[in-house]
Design an enzyme around this catalytic site. Sequence first.
Site, short mmCIF file in Angstrom:
data_model
loop_
_atom_site.label_atom_id
_atom_site.label_comp_id
_atom_site.label_asym_id
_atom_site.label_seq_id
_atom_site.Cartn_x
_atom_site.Cartn_y
_atom_site.Cartn_z
N GLN A 106 0.84 -1.19 0.00
CA GLN A 106 0.00 0.00 0.00
C GLN A 106 0.88 1.24 0.00
O GLN A 106 0.38 2.35 -0.09
CB GLN A 106 -0.88 0.03 1.27
CG GLN A 106 -1.86 -1.12 1.39
CD GLN A 106 -2.57 -1.10 2.73
OE1 GLN A 106 -2.03 -1.50 3.76
NE2 GLN A 106 -3.79 -0.60 2.76
N HIS A 126 -1.30 1.15 -4.48
CA HIS A 126 -1.66 2.57 -4.37
C HIS A 126 -0.73 3.45 -5.20
O HIS A 126 -0.66 4.65 -5.00
CB HIS A 126 -1.68 3.01 -2.90
CG HIS A 126 -2.83 2.42 -2.13
ND1 HIS A 126 -2.89 2.39 -0.76
CD2 HIS A 126 -3.97 1.81 -2.55
CE1 HIS A 126 -4.02 1.79 -0.36
NE2 HIS A 126 -4.68 1.43 -1.44
N ASN A 226 1.94 -6.45 13.39
CA ASN A 226 1.54 -5.04 13.42
C ASN A 226 1.52 -4.60 14.88
O ASN A 226 1.13 -5.37 15.75
CB ASN A 226 0.15 -4.88 12.78
CG ASN A 226 -0.18 -3.43 12.46
OD1 ASN A 226 0.63 -2.74 11.85
ND2 ASN A 226 -1.33 -2.96 12.88
#
Length: 255
Positions: A106, A126, A226
């Site tokens: 992304q 993206h 994460n």
Amino acid sequence: MDKNDHLMEAAISVFRSAAKILVFTGAGMSTESGIPDFRSPGGIWSKYDPSDFLYQKFISNETSREKYWKMSSEYYETMKNALPSSGHLAIKALEDMGRLLAVVTQNIDNLHQKAGTSLDKIIEIHGTAFSVSCLGCGKKYDRDLIEGRLRSAAIKVPACDACFGILKPDTISFGQAMPQGKVEESLRLARECDLCLVLGSSLVVYPAASIPVYAVEQGARLIIINRDETPLDGSADLVIHESVGVALPKIVESL
Ligand SMILES: [Zn+2]
């Protein structure tokens, strides 16, 4: 052993049985290279109003384009100077071991390329901040060339040399569709992978986040690394709440 040691052991064992790893990366990877997250405090959107940067506004008025280039040039300079993190390098190491199917990112910061990951294994869903295209004739420009013009002349909004059309960095703006070809390729890879590894993504930006969802539906295992929780944590085989640059190299070194 504490809880994290057990998680790492479990992750290593999943990695050992995976031959085709699809890596999905998000803003958390970039922040570890010193690039602020758009959405975090101190990021671009605490300084600028995101609604000023809608694609429709960009194409319809010159003032919006001027604001866009001002914001974007500042951000580009940071990205240009950024270096890959230990997380980016660990992904490259996975490729060297022959376990990396592809990286769907992304991010628009070129850091997977800087880490040495093969270009044909990187899908920038993206887009990229490192090139610019004419929205009229499609002519492509190196970003540095356009930035040079913005710095040296009294140009605040660059135009196409070939057709005087509107130039825009090759990133996907709010209100702009993701490129169909890249979406299809990502979904094909999601079907093919045996492990989907999500790194530094909060998995809240759709349709990008539907790629790991689809990988799981198609039978792949899912590991999420994460710092914060994600909406997909419940679907994952393993979730490691740790920075990518700390956790991933440890796993990869143990393979
Ligand atoms: Zn043009």
